[in-house]
Design an enzyme around this catalytic site. Structure first.
Site, mmCIF file in Angstrom:
data_model
loop_
_atom_site.group_PDB
_atom_site.id
_atom_site.type_symbol
_atom_site.label_atom_id
_atom_site.label_comp_id
_atom_site.label_asym_id
_atom_site.label_seq_id
_atom_site.Cartn_x
_atom_site.Cartn_y
_atom_site.Cartn_z
ATOM 1 N N PRO A 1 0.829 -1.221 0.000
ATOM 2 C CA PRO A 1 0.000 0.000 0.000
ATOM 3 C C PRO A 1 0.857 1.262 0.000
ATOM 4 C CG PRO A 1 -0.677 -1.523 1.736
ATOM 5 C CD PRO A 1 0.605 -2.049 1.173
ATOM 6 N N GLU A 2 0.513 2.188 -0.870
ATOM 7 C CA GLU A 2 1.196 3.483 -0.940
ATOM 8 C C GLU A 2 0.219 4.567 -0.484
ATOM 9 O OE1 GLU A 2 3.124 4.077 -4.742
ATOM 10 O OE2 GLU A 2 3.298 1.936 -5.077
ATOM 11 N N HIS B 1 -5.905 -14.711 8.342
ATOM 12 C CA HIS B 1 -4.569 -14.190 8.628
ATOM 13 C C HIS B 1 -4.632 -13.055 9.647
ATOM 14 C CE1 HIS B 1 -2.899 -16.673 5.479
ATOM 15 N NE2 HIS B 1 -3.867 -16.264 4.684
ATOM 16 N N ARG C 1 1.833 -11.714 5.143
ATOM 17 C CA ARG C 1 3.289 -11.813 5.236
ATOM 18 C C ARG C 1 3.857 -11.454 6.608
ATOM 19 N NH1 ARG C 1 5.782 -11.303 0.142
ATOM 20 N NH2 ARG C 1 7.705 -11.710 1.268
ATOM 21 N N ARG D 1 20.018 16.651 -4.093
ATOM 22 C CA ARG D 1 20.342 15.233 -4.334
ATOM 23 C C ARG D 1 20.674 15.014 -5.806
ATOM 24 N NH1 ARG D 1 17.616 12.172 -0.310
ATOM 25 N NH2 ARG D 1 18.530 10.375 -1.339
#
Ligand SMILES: [Zn+2]
Length: 289
Positions: free
Chosen positions: A2-3, A93, A112, A164
């Protein structure tokens, strides 16, 4: 994973569902979930606390608790926060369950098991570096600027890219200490829209490209939110429903297909260890020096 748009979708739903509710119990079914804090202690700190707000910071869901602390949830790869209006059978889960006094519950499911939770002082969330070090907040150190906030301007982005200058642009967009919340999918879609090759160096972007990149990042993230996030494998929202962004990908996951803009082939490469997609023609490769 998820973002920003996926986490924002969940936070907005939970803002509707659980604000004002009081925690009556917490049960962890995965001992590493609240590390380094023992689950019993964690539960004791949550019990009796009212949820005052739910919001997002970077890729974290933040539940503001009565009294000033915040419960932070990191979904990582496969974490799901599922709101249940009534008692339902446990998710296969399930790793934790937060029960509310009115009989509703919030379930944390995670195939996970990389997801984590922490309770932190509220003021450590926004820029107080000293407080952050003092509390040793495991989830919330050094988060960069929110790309949908007022601070994220073309000028700010230009300065980041100058600072950067030698960094490769794609991994730089994924750096949570620079810009918070952008992940692989939205970086790929934004670079395509801005016509910038993922291997360009930050310092090589011309002014018009910086402007396009700024616009494209905001475009990709807003589109993701509007479509309820992207469900490729495990992501579902707080109702357990899939998002629709995956149907609208321009280049992500479309290797071998024609570019929607120019018709050239979309190719898959690996940049900074992450699978990346770009158009051969509209995203010109940098010249080798
Ligand atoms: Zn193209």
């Amino acid at each position: 994973m998820p973002e920003l748009p996926e986490v924002e979708t969940i936070a907005r739903q939970l803002q509707k569902y659980i604000v004002g509710k009081t925690v009556s119990g917490f049960r962890s079914e995965w001992h590493r979930l609240t590390e380094p804090e023992p689950a019993e202690l964690f539960g004791a700190r949550l019990a009796g606390r009212r949820i005052e707000a739910v919001r997002r910071r970077g890729k974290f869901v933040v539940l503001d608790l009565e009294g000033g602390d915040a419960l932070i949830v990191s979904l990582r790869m496969t974490g799901q926060l599922l709101f249940h209006p009534a008692d339902v059978a446990a998710h296969p889960h399930r790793r934790a369950r937060i029960a509310f006094a009115d009989g509703t519950a919030l379930e944390f499911a995670d195939i996970r098991k990389f997801g984590r939770m922490a309770i932190v002082e509220g003021h450590t969330l926004d820029g107080d570096e000293h407080a952050r070090r003092r509390t040793g907040d495991p989830l919330h150190s050094h988060l960069g600027v929110e790309p949908l906030s007022r601070r994220f301007t073309v000028r700010w982005l230009r300065e980041l890219l100058q600072r950067r200058a030698r960094a490769t642009i794609k991994p730089l967009l994924l750096d949570q200490t620079a810009i918070a919340g952008v992940g692989n999918i939205y970086a790929i879609e934004a670079l395509w829209r801005a016509k910038i090759h993922p291997l360009r160096t930050a310092g090589s972007l011309r002014e018009d490209e910086v402007e396009r990149l700024h616009e494209a990042l905001v475009w990709a993230l807003r589109k993701g939110i509007r479509l309820g996030g992207a469900s490729r494998r495990d992501y579902v929202d707080a109702k357990g429903e899939q998002g629709r962004m995956q149907r609208e990908f321009q280049v992500y996951g479309r290797a071998g297909e024609p570019c929607p803009r120019c018709g050239s082939e979309i190719v898959r490469t690996v940049v900074g260890g992450r699978g990346t997609f770009h158009c051969r023609r509209c995203q010109r490769a940098p010249r080798r020096s």
